[in-house]
Scaffold this motif. Sequence first.
Motif, PDB file in Angstrom:
ATOM      1  N   LEU B  40       0.840  -1.201   0.000  1.00 45.68           N
ATOM      2  CA  LEU B  40       0.000   0.000   0.000  1.00 45.68           C
ATOM      3  C   LEU B  40       0.875   1.251   0.000  1.00 45.68           C
ATOM      4  O   LEU B  40       0.580   2.232  -0.702  1.00 45.68           O
ATOM      5  CB  LEU B  40      -0.914   0.017   1.232  1.00 45.68           C
ATOM      6  CG  LEU B  40      -2.246  -0.691   1.116  1.00 45.68           C
ATOM      7  CD1 LEU B  40      -2.999  -0.578   2.425  1.00 45.68           C
ATOM      8  CD2 LEU B  40      -3.075  -0.094  -0.001  1.00 45.68           C
ATOM      9  N   ASP B  52      -0.437   7.782 -11.711  1.00 49.21           N
ATOM     10  CA  ASP B  52      -1.718   7.245 -11.226  1.00 49.21           C
ATOM     11  C   ASP B  52      -1.962   5.822 -11.713  1.00 49.21           C
ATOM     12  O   ASP B  52      -2.412   4.970 -10.957  1.00 49.21           O
ATOM     13  CB  ASP B  52      -2.869   8.176 -11.625  1.00 49.21           C
ATOM     14  CG  ASP B  52      -2.932   8.427 -13.116  1.00 49.21           C
ATOM     15  OD1 ASP B  52      -1.947   8.106 -13.800  1.00 49.21           O
ATOM     16  OD2 ASP B  52      -3.962   8.939 -13.587  1.00 49.21           O
ATOM     17  N   PHE B  53      -1.601   5.562 -12.989  1.00 51.96           N
ATOM     18  CA  PHE B  53      -1.857   4.216 -13.513  1.00 51.96           C
ATOM     19  C   PHE B  53      -1.027   3.175 -12.776  1.00 51.96           C
ATOM     20  O   PHE B  53      -1.531   2.115 -12.397  1.00 51.96           O
ATOM     21  CB  PHE B  53      -1.536   4.169 -15.013  1.00 51.96           C
ATOM     22  CG  PHE B  53      -1.877   2.866 -15.657  1.00 51.96           C
ATOM     23  CD1 PHE B  53      -3.179   2.614 -16.059  1.00 51.96           C
ATOM     24  CD2 PHE B  53      -0.925   1.884 -15.839  1.00 51.96           C
ATOM     25  CE1 PHE B  53      -3.510   1.400 -16.628  1.00 51.96           C
ATOM     26  CE2 PHE B  53      -1.245   0.673 -16.418  1.00 51.96           C
ATOM     27  CZ  PHE B  53      -2.540   0.433 -16.814  1.00 51.96           C
ATOM     28  N   VAL B  56      -2.527   2.398  -9.271  1.00 51.40           N
ATOM     29  CA  VAL B  56      -3.708   1.530  -9.282  1.00 51.40           C
ATOM     30  C   VAL B  56      -3.330   0.124  -9.735  1.00 51.40           C
ATOM     31  O   VAL B  56      -3.827  -0.869  -9.204  1.00 51.40           O
ATOM     32  CB  VAL B  56      -4.819   2.135 -10.149  1.00 51.40           C
ATOM     33  CG1 VAL B  56      -6.002   1.221 -10.208  1.00 51.40           C
ATOM     34  CG2 VAL B  56      -5.238   3.470  -9.595  1.00 51.40           C
ATOM     35  N   ALA B  57      -2.390   0.030 -10.702  1.00 54.61           N
ATOM     36  CA  ALA B  57      -1.949  -1.290 -11.141  1.00 54.61           C
ATOM     37  C   ALA B  57      -1.245  -2.021 -10.001  1.00 54.61           C
ATOM     38  O   ALA B  57      -1.375  -3.239  -9.852  1.00 54.61           O
ATOM     39  CB  ALA B  57      -1.026  -1.161 -12.346  1.00 54.61           C
ATOM     40  N   LEU B  59      -1.986  -1.736  -6.850  1.00 55.22           N
ATOM     41  CA  LEU B  59      -3.068  -2.261  -6.013  1.00 55.22           C
ATOM     42  C   LEU B  59      -3.646  -3.533  -6.626  1.00 55.22           C
ATOM     43  O   LEU B  59      -3.828  -4.545  -5.957  1.00 55.22           O
ATOM     44  CB  LEU B  59      -4.196  -1.238  -5.910  1.00 55.22           C
ATOM     45  CG  LEU B  59      -4.128  -0.175  -4.844  1.00 55.22           C
ATOM     46  CD1 LEU B  59      -5.348   0.708  -4.953  1.00 55.22           C
ATOM     47  CD2 LEU B  59      -4.108  -0.814  -3.488  1.00 55.22           C
ATOM     48  N   MET B  60      -3.930  -3.462  -7.915  1.00 54.67           N
ATOM     49  CA  MET B  60      -4.616  -4.557  -8.600  1.00 54.67           C
ATOM     50  C   MET B  60      -3.740  -5.801  -8.648  1.00 54.67           C
ATOM     51  O   MET B  60      -4.178  -6.892  -8.306  1.00 54.67           O
ATOM     52  CB  MET B  60      -4.927  -4.091 -10.026  1.00 54.67           C
ATOM     53  CG  MET B  60      -5.818  -4.999 -10.793  1.00 54.67           C
ATOM     54  SD  MET B  60      -7.501  -4.459 -10.581  1.00 54.67           S
ATOM     55  CE  MET B  60      -8.351  -5.661 -11.552  1.00 54.67           C
ATOM     56  N   ILE B  63      -1.647  -6.418  -4.634  1.00 57.40           N
ATOM     57  CA  ILE B  63      -2.520  -6.723  -3.497  1.00 57.40           C
ATOM     58  C   ILE B  63      -3.615  -7.685  -3.912  1.00 57.40           C
ATOM     59  O   ILE B  63      -3.874  -8.686  -3.254  1.00 57.40           O
ATOM     60  CB  ILE B  63      -3.079  -5.419  -2.902  1.00 57.40           C
ATOM     61  CG1 ILE B  63      -1.937  -4.652  -2.260  1.00 57.40           C
ATOM     62  CG2 ILE B  63      -4.145  -5.732  -1.869  1.00 57.40           C
ATOM     63  CD1 ILE B  63      -2.317  -3.347  -1.687  1.00 57.40           C
ATOM     64  N   GLY B  64      -4.258  -7.422  -5.062  1.00 53.47           N
ATOM     65  CA  GLY B  64      -5.357  -8.286  -5.489  1.00 53.47           C
ATOM     66  C   GLY B  64      -4.894  -9.633  -5.999  1.00 53.47           C
ATOM     67  O   GLY B  64      -5.644 -10.596  -5.960  1.00 53.47           O
ATOM     68  N   LEU B  67      -0.405 -10.866  -3.406  1.00 57.74           N
ATOM     69  CA  LEU B  67      -0.514 -11.005  -1.952  1.00 57.74           C
ATOM     70  C   LEU B  67      -1.554 -12.057  -1.578  1.00 57.74           C
ATOM     71  O   LEU B  67      -1.362 -12.821  -0.623  1.00 57.74           O
ATOM     72  CB  LEU B  67      -0.863  -9.646  -1.337  1.00 57.74           C
ATOM     73  CG  LEU B  67      -0.858  -9.627   0.182  1.00 57.74           C
ATOM     74  CD1 LEU B  67       0.494 -10.034   0.716  1.00 57.74           C
ATOM     75  CD2 LEU B  67      -1.225  -8.271   0.711  1.00 57.74           C
ATOM     76  N   PRO B 125      -3.090  12.846 -16.056  1.00 54.68           N
ATOM     77  CA  PRO B 125      -3.421  11.439 -16.270  1.00 54.68           C
ATOM     78  C   PRO B 125      -2.429  10.794 -17.223  1.00 54.68           C
ATOM     79  O   PRO B 125      -2.064  11.382 -18.242  1.00 54.68           O
ATOM     80  CB  PRO B 125      -4.813  11.489 -16.903  1.00 54.68           C
ATOM     81  CG  PRO B 125      -5.357  12.801 -16.549  1.00 54.68           C
ATOM     82  CD  PRO B 125      -4.199  13.722 -16.403  1.00 54.68           C
ATOM     83  N   THR B 126      -1.976   9.587 -16.872  1.00 56.42           N
ATOM     84  CA  THR B 126      -0.924   8.959 -17.661  1.00 56.42           C
ATOM     85  C   THR B 126      -1.418   7.790 -18.497  1.00 56.42           C
ATOM     86  O   THR B 126      -0.693   7.279 -19.325  1.00 56.42           O
ATOM     87  CB  THR B 126       0.183   8.444 -16.729  1.00 56.42           C
ATOM     88  OG1 THR B 126      -0.417   7.612 -15.744  1.00 56.42           O
ATOM     89  CG2 THR B 126       0.916   9.567 -16.074  1.00 56.42           C
ATOM     90  N   THR B 127      -2.681   7.365 -18.263  1.00 58.97           N
ATOM     91  CA  THR B 127      -3.130   6.098 -18.828  1.00 58.97           C
ATOM     92  C   THR B 127      -3.071   6.077 -20.342  1.00 58.97           C
ATOM     93  O   THR B 127      -2.542   5.147 -20.940  1.00 58.97           O
ATOM     94  CB  THR B 127      -4.577   5.829 -18.394  1.00 58.97           C
ATOM     95  OG1 THR B 127      -4.714   6.210 -17.047  1.00 58.97           O
ATOM     96  CG2 THR B 127      -4.923   4.380 -18.565  1.00 58.97           C
TER      97      THR B 127
END
Lengths: 350, 185
Positions: B40, B52-53, B56-57, B59-60, B63-64, B67, B125-127
């Motif tokens: 985190l 930002d991308f 979030v990636a 996290l996805m 962690i998702g 982990l 935004p970088t996406t």
Amino acid sequence: MNILTEMIRGWFGPDKMSDQMVLILSAVTLATLMFVVMALCALVFTWMERKVAGFIQSRYGPMRTGRWHGWAQAVADMLKILGKEDIIPAEANRFFFSFAPILVLLGSLLAWAAIPWSPNFVSADLDLGLFYIFAVSSLAIIGILMAGWASNNKWALYGAARGAAQMVSYEIPLALACIPVVMYTGSLNTSDIVIAQQGGVLNWFLFRNPFIFVAFFMYFIASIAETNRGPFDMPETESELVAGYHTEYTGMRFAFFFLSEYANLFLVSLIASMVFLGGWWSPIPGTDFAPALTFIIKGVLMVLLNMWVRWTLPRVRVDQLMYLCWKVMIPVSLTCVVGAGLWMMWRGQA
Amino acid sequence: MTAADLIFYALAALTLVPALWVVGSPNIVHAGFNLLLTLLGVAGLFAWLGADFLAVAQLMVYIGGVLVLVLFTVMMTRVPQAREADSGAKRAILPGLFALGVLVVLLLVATGTHWGAPALTDAQPTTAEIGANFMTSYIFPFEYVSLVLLAALIGAAILIREPRGTEEDDEAGAAVETAEEEVQS
């Protein structure tokens, strides 16, 4: 968000606060607001679920509390749960046992931030909206594993392992089903996705492309599994696992799990309405009088559909659940992504 | 110290303090849960740097995905027994040397690199840019990585597959074929 920052600035007088302070204040206000809405949803939906269950099983459901069709039953339930003793089992790991419900609730509350309620009300208008929602939802999986392990109870551990396996698996078709829509919009921003569906029911993504029509049903099935509700409530199966990962939880901590279950239910329904059903746009063009209300009504209808499925279909087995996900839904949703792309090229919609 | 520095140090602490616990904790499940805070923290640092991308990636994917798998494996161990088996001082020498070597290399790289980009610019935004780059100038590495992942998938499918036939000579070849079919379908 902008209106709110202006309001706070006006409230305290201009030039009295720094920009960061205003930003922090408005963020705190919005988070509190979202939490209150979430708690209210849980209240309304527990009552609704009991009435729907009663209707489907040819009985009344709650009828006494609060006179009119037992409307106050949920309030009474909440008061009861608040008054219960908070028990932590002697052999449980105290820290992780109390941290897990917070993590589960955090997973759903964070995702609520990116929901576009109306054209000018989104708590966090993120460029990555949809991706962000799916990413923070994975925090809840860790919370469930933590709850199951820290309870030091074999049923809780089994329930947690099942819940995590199920949520990790069904996250894939859930996200894949949304990809055709992202291809159309060219943006992950939740407001952009809704704005792209302006102009009546035929412009909703559900009816624009036959592959998205199929993807919607993939999304719906996966969302039921993702919220751990029947017929996919394997983590809770009361006939096998007592109550799954929250077997040992009582009082407020149990209420957190309960709250997050209904918050997630409403969240996936709102995402369905946002991605496939036109969000805040009304079905007939030119009649968008109450965008937020339209959006919420669509969400509640999806919740109703979810409850209908839950109380109609019998529970599947664990192996059937995994078979359905990996061998049916993932190939079908991948086909939908490719097919939607080809359809866009063929019809020149790209 | 400005507020920006304060946020950076808070995120760095969130990354490093649980990381120490991950390494030092005798209870392997606690180590797994502390990894959550570390990851985190890394996501927070990415977000703080305007990526930002990537945040979030992180996290996805970590962690998702990673982990959850780590916790799955680790939760099946018996905690007290694993603890006694690992506490020998002799066993610490070789991994310690290895870790020291990695530290030296990392420090050399970190001090030798010219960190050209400014730390925090106006966050954009970088996406879209990342996606365009993946599909144009970096298409080969992108496809190559997906090939590596496909190989890993096939390998996993072969490892967990139960031997079906009794003929031992062509069993391995048949396993590869069926696994490939499964992955492709």
